[in-house]
Motif scaffolding. Structure first.
Motif: not given
Length: 311
Positions: A122-123, A259-262, A283-288, A292-302
């Motif tokens: 992630x760093x 991380x590892x949301x996928x 931040x949310x991670x959905x891949x390698x 695949x580490x992107x800023x988190x957006x609650x609307x997009x997430x839901x």
């Protein structure tokens, strides 16, 4: 929605497929299976959300809010509750604007997390993202106790094209951060990102180490904006929440990297963390891949959780 954002949204939708199968298919069958809104109806929703790792407290709040909205809007049909439920979950996650103030000023970012959660990766990804924005980034390899952590971070610094300050394995983490601060000042870096140890088997040691690091930053880099991010593995569900609580006892946590949301059916933990701890998932991670580490957006997430498309 920009092409890049659309691409990440698609990966998010795909990454949340296990969670969606776990939560949304259950909820859809409740909405279609009940002919009236009664206690059983709410109990079924409650059970489904708890199974999706939204946590008991968060779920209770969502259900209470949903009941109030149903009453207020005089809704009689269960099928009409879905949009209300979605908006209620979004409200539960809304902590105002997720702050990324550190990007706009000279800053120092401490990244904490137990071994195996994807902290060093992630760093590296964070550094690459900031470099892509035209920032001058320096990395500090202050996780000096984990075998190969320094090597791994050096590899990421090469891939990202950013400077790294490191010492030998087993060195004093505070000394590494001291050196990295001097280097950041000399090189006029915008952001110094510190990969720090996060061993929780001995909390006293961890707390002492973090306090020492805090003192060094306070003394040597008091003008820098502080950001303390804790990395949590979404696949561990409620354990991630417990870890975050322990780190909150050690230091002032300003944000979460999930991380590892996928790879998880427990993606609901993002809702629980933000709601129960009052700390934003930043931040949310959905891949390698680096992107695949992107800023988190609650609307997009839901929306991705309920597969509502990119409109």
């Amino acid at each position: 929605m920009s092409e890049e954002k659309k691409g990440f949204f698609k990966r998010l939708v795909s990454g949340l497929s296990k969670t969606r199968d776990n939560i949304v298919s259950g909820i859809d069958s409740i909405f279609s299976g009940f002919s009236s809104i009664d206690d059983d109806f709410y109990e079924e929703i409650e059970e489904t959300l708890i199974m999706g790792d939204l946590g008991v407290n968060t779920t209770m709040e969502i259900i209470e809010n949903l009941k109030a909205k149903v009453k207020e809007n005089k809704i009689k049909e269960p099928s009409a509750c879905k949009e209300l439920l979605i908006s209620t979950i979004k409200e539960q996650m809304d902590l105002g604007e997720n702050a990324y103030d550190y990007e706009q000023q000279t800053s120092i970012v401490l990244v904490i997390g137990v071994n195996g959660v994807g902290k060093t990766t992630s760093v590296g990804k964070l550094a690459a993202g900031l470099k892509g924005q035209g920032k001058k980034v320096v990395l500090a390899a202050a996780d000096t106790f984990r075998a190969a952590a320094i090597e791994q971070l050096t590899e990421w610094s090469n891939r990202s094209g950013v400077d790294i300050i490191a010492q030998q394995e087993g060195s004093d983490p505070g000394a590494v951060i001291f050196d990295a601060i001097q280097a950041s000042k000399a090189r006029k870096a915008d952001v110094l990102i510190c990969d720090t140890a996060g061993r929780l088997h001995n909390k006293k040691n961890l707390m002492e180490e973090l306090k020492k690091i805090d003192r060094i930053i306070e003394k040597e880099y008091s003008g820098a904006y502080r950001e303390n991010l804790v990395v949590l593995d979404a696949t561990t569900g409620q354990n991630a929440l417990a870890q975050a609580k322990q780190f909150m006892e050690c230091t002032d946590i300003t944000g979460i990297i999930l991380t590892k949301m996928d790879g998880t059916a427990k993606g609901g933990i993002a809702v629980a963390i933000q709601s129960e701890l009052g700390i934003p998932v930043k931040y949310i991670g959905v891949g390698e891949k680096i992107e695949d580490l992107q800023k988190f957006n609650a609307n997009d997430f839901v929306d991705a959780l309920f597969d509502k498309g990119t409109e």
